[in-house]
Design an enzyme around this catalytic site. Structure first.
Site, PDB file in Angstrom:
ATOM      1  N   SER A  24      -9.769  -0.914   7.173  1.00  0.00           N
ATOM      2  CA  SER A  24      -9.138  -0.867   5.805  1.00  0.00           C
ATOM      3  C   SER A  24      -8.387  -2.020   5.445  1.00  0.00           C
ATOM      4  O   SER A  24      -7.948  -1.972   4.277  1.00  0.00           O
ATOM      5  CB  SER A  24      -8.117   0.471   5.925  1.00  0.00           C
ATOM      6  OG  SER A  24      -8.812   1.578   6.099  1.00  0.00           O
ATOM      7  N   SER A  46      -9.349   1.394   3.215  1.00  0.00           N
ATOM      8  CA  SER A  46      -8.737   2.186   2.463  1.00  0.00           C
ATOM      9  C   SER A  46      -7.550   1.695   1.534  1.00  0.00           C
ATOM     10  O   SER A  46      -7.054   1.893   0.694  1.00  0.00           O
ATOM     11  CB  SER A  46      -8.111   3.184   3.163  1.00  0.00           C
ATOM     12  OG  SER A  46      -6.908   2.744   4.042  1.00  0.00           O
ATOM     13  N   LYS A  74       0.860  -1.173  -0.026  1.00  0.00           N
ATOM     14  CA  LYS A  74      -0.070   0.015   0.075  1.00  0.00           C
ATOM     15  C   LYS A  74       1.062   1.303   0.015  1.00  0.00           C
ATOM     16  O   LYS A  74       2.029   1.369   0.574  1.00  0.00           O
ATOM     17  CB  LYS A  74      -0.768  -0.064   1.242  1.00  0.00           C
ATOM     18  CG  LYS A  74      -1.713   1.109   1.578  1.00  0.00           C
ATOM     19  CD  LYS A  74      -2.708   0.841   2.707  1.00  0.00           C
ATOM     20  CE  LYS A  74      -3.862   1.821   2.685  1.00  0.00           C
ATOM     21  NZ  LYS A  74      -4.687   1.413   3.968  1.00  0.00           N
TER      22      LYS A  74
END
Ligand SMILES: *[C@@H]1O[C@H](CO)[C@@H](O)[C@H](O)[C@H]1NC(C)=O
Ligand SMILES: *[C@@H]1O[C@H](CO)[C@@H](O)[C@H](O)[C@H]1NC(C)=O
Ligand SMILES: *[C@@H]1O[C@H](CO)[C@@H](O)[C@H](O)[C@H]1NC(C)=O
Ligand SMILES: *[C@@H]1O[C@H](CO)[C@@H](O)[C@H](O)[C@H]1NC(C)=O
Ligand SMILES: CC(=O)N[C@H]1CO[C@H](CO)[C@@H](O)[C@@H]1O
Length: 554
Positions: A211, A187, A105
């Site tokens: 997330s 996310s 990420k």
């Protein structure tokens, strides 16, 4: 048979050509152990793997369905892979992640000299120079893993206000692969999407509240949201040290266990990790099909199932039968005393707003260089307002960047903050998960990976493991999620969460594995055809320059 062929491969490139496609693991689903086996046998190299994943990313990221799962690929990955291949040949492999490509990420830092940015999706951090690799990246590199690239995300891990999940200024709108334009949740959106269709061997996400759990659920993959303090957050762009945690997002529980075993552990640069148990378990030892035998799994129905869609509820009820079939006692209901308060409580926001300002300011000021000039949250708000072209999505109407402004308005660790922090501990722990575990003598709790499931664990820093549970049926009405995304929609996946108290990952992995192996949900439905990349290892191996054609024949 397979071994015999493989040993011939080093002799002649031409023999490779005659091998069927089925000899190579299908990258849509390939596991770490299958890839490792192919590398060991010399069927393909890490360089081949990187090339294959790069090609797959190219096929669907900005082309075709434009999933926008990946922000950047690593320009050093091929060189690093060649080094790992050479090392393997000379000295053998370092371990199970040797030469395995992993996608991070974009809030997880990697040294700039390698050629990649770390930006949380924001132009405010473009070309910034971080002081060091993230703590977990150091562990991955030491284990021989190769950083394939950076995954798109909801910008600043969704701490930016009313923006659609999966949208970032730099990456644009990431989309799920199970329905055109599907909301990928967030996310860790890009990590979930990339894992779901094999754009990388494995991926990492981060969770503050939902997330990892939500994008794993909504992209038909496995996610482990570790206990806060099991995995280092050093050089991870923060929201809150009380809730942030880094964990794997993968196609199988087995792969997630492999990755967690490498990234878990103490790090002097993140003092929360110093409080973890002294020995990091080998989580792969938890992968037992009989792990649920004799266990007590509680179902906290009150509040947590309210408002979920009927297909999710129906599939969840069927999953409870599977859990019973696997030898567990389903304690139902096993309500959580704080359930109603969790829904109305704003204590979490109080903590996150205060932590974000302090910790993000610290992150910005720790950068060796930031060409945008942004050095604080106040600067960031100004940057966003000054660059609507870069930092506001299509048809964005709310200019307030509300969450950032709310956080900027906080004035540090005051009494309200400490009260909220201790109330959170109580709501999630002694009146929450711990209360239910104690009252009903549970080994774990289970819920669909939606709604408030992630929140109760988030506010107390407890772990969750989510596995594929099911898919919205073909006739399900399409809903609107964001300006460019839909949710729910036909074929969109949803997951099942197992959760319990701090550092219960080993047990949760076992329960999730037993359920996964029995239910075999993941491949019941695949991504929509255009979202499935066609490049396979055979395409790369067949086209590689045959530098070693005569090796072994002399
Ligand atoms: C960041 O990305 C840009 C392209 O968007 C690239 O030119 C630059 O080299 C990258 N910076 C670093 C530090 O890797
Ligand atoms: C970590 O260090 C900070 C600052 O030095 C301190 O305030 C905090 O209490 C420490 N946390 C833990 C869990 O040790
Ligand atoms: C914090 O939680 C407590 C206990 O549920 C509640 O009484 C209080 O109203 C909450 N505070 C906020 C700001 O939501
Ligand atoms: C943005 O708004 C315009 C005008 O209402 C509309 O035509 C267009 O489809 C919208 N774009 C998106 C991506 O929603
Ligand atoms: C790897 C990749 O395709 N990255 C792209 C992500 O999206 C941005 C914005 O469109 C592009 O600039 C990158 O090239």
């Amino acid at each position: 048979m397979k071994v015999a062929f493989a040993s011939l491969l080093s002799f002649s490139f031409l023999i490779t050509r005659s091998l069927g496609r089925d000899v190579f693991p299908d990258l849509y689903e390939a596991s770490v152990s299958e890839l490792q086996e192919g590398l060991d046998e010399g069927l393909f190299t890490s360089v081949d793997l990187i090339k294959a994943y790069f090609a797959r990313i190219d096929e669907v990221n900005l082309q075709g369905p434009e999933l926008r799962a990946v922000i950047e690929t690593n320009p050093s990955a091929l060189v690093q892979a060649a080094e790992m291949d050479a090392e393997r040949e000379l000295y053998g492999k370092r371990g199970v992640l040797h030469g395995i490509p992993i996608l991070l990420k974009d809030n997880i830092a990697t040294v700039a000299s390698e050629g990649m940015n770390t930006t949380a999706g924001s132009f405010s951090l473009l070309d910034s120079i971080v002081p060091d690799d993230a703590g977990i990246v150091k562990r991955l590199r030491k284990a021989g893993a190769i950083i394939l690239g950076k995954a798109n995300l909801s910008e600043f891990a969704h701490f930016r206000g009313n923006l659609a999940s999966g949208w970032s200024g730099r990456g644009g709108q990431a989309k799920g692969a199970y329905f055109p334009g599907a909301d990928p949740c967030g996310s860790s959106s890009g990590s979930g999407i990339a894992a779901s269709i094999g754009l990388a061997a494995v991926t990492l996400g981060t969770e503050t509240d939902g997330s990892i759990t939500c994008p794993s659920s909504q992209n038909n993959v496995v996610g482990i949201k570790p206990t806060v303090g099991l995995t280092s957050r050093a050089e991870v762009i923060p929201i809150s040290s009380h809730q942030d945690t880094v964990g794997p997002i993968t196609r199988s529980v087995a792969d997630a266990a492999v990755v967690l075993s490498i990234i878990a552990g103490k790090d002097p640069n993140d003092n929360f990790t110093l409080a973890q148990p002294s020995v990091v378990p080998d989580y792969t030892q938890a992968l037992r099909k009989d792990a649920l035998v004799g266990k007590r799994i509680g179902i906290p129905r009150k509040v947590f199932l309210d408002g979920l869609d009927q297909p999710v509820l129906d599939t969840f009820e069927a999953a409870l039968e599977t859990i019973k079939l696997l030898g567990a006692t389903v304690v139902d209901p096993a309500d959580i005393p704080s359930a109603e308060e969790i829904v109305t409580s704003n204590n979490e926001t109080i903590v996150l707003d205060v932590d974000f300002k302090i910790e993000l300011n610290r992150y910005f000021s720790g950068l060796i260089k930031n060409p945008s000039g942004v050095r604080s949250l106040a600067d960031l708000i100004k940057f966003n307002n000054d660059h609507p072209d870069l930092e506001e999505p299509v048809n964005y109407t709310d200019q307030s960047t509300q969450v950032l402004i709310e956080s900027e308005a906080t004035t540090g660790f005051d009494n309200a903050y400490f009260d909220a922090l201790s109330i959170d501990r109580e709501l999630g722990g002694s009146m929450g998960i711990d209360a239910a575990v104690k009252a009903f003598d549970l080994d774990a709790l289970a819920l669909p990976s939606q709604g408030f499931t992630s929140s109760i664990a988030a506010i107390v820093g407890y772990p969750i493991v989510t596995v594929p549970l099911g898919f919205y049926p073909d006739n399900f009405a399409i809903g609107i999620a964001g300006p460019e995304t839909v949710y729910p929609a036909p074929g969109v996946p949803f997951g099942l969460s197992f959760f319990a108290s701090a550092f219960s990952e080993f047990d949760l992995i076992g329960y999730a594995f037993a359920y996964e192996q029995q239910s075999q949900t993941r491949l019941m439905r695949k991504a929509f055809p255009e979202a499935i990349p066609s490049t396979q290892l055979q395409d790369i191996v067949e086209n590689r320059v045959p530098t070693h054609v005569f090796k072994g024949l002399a």
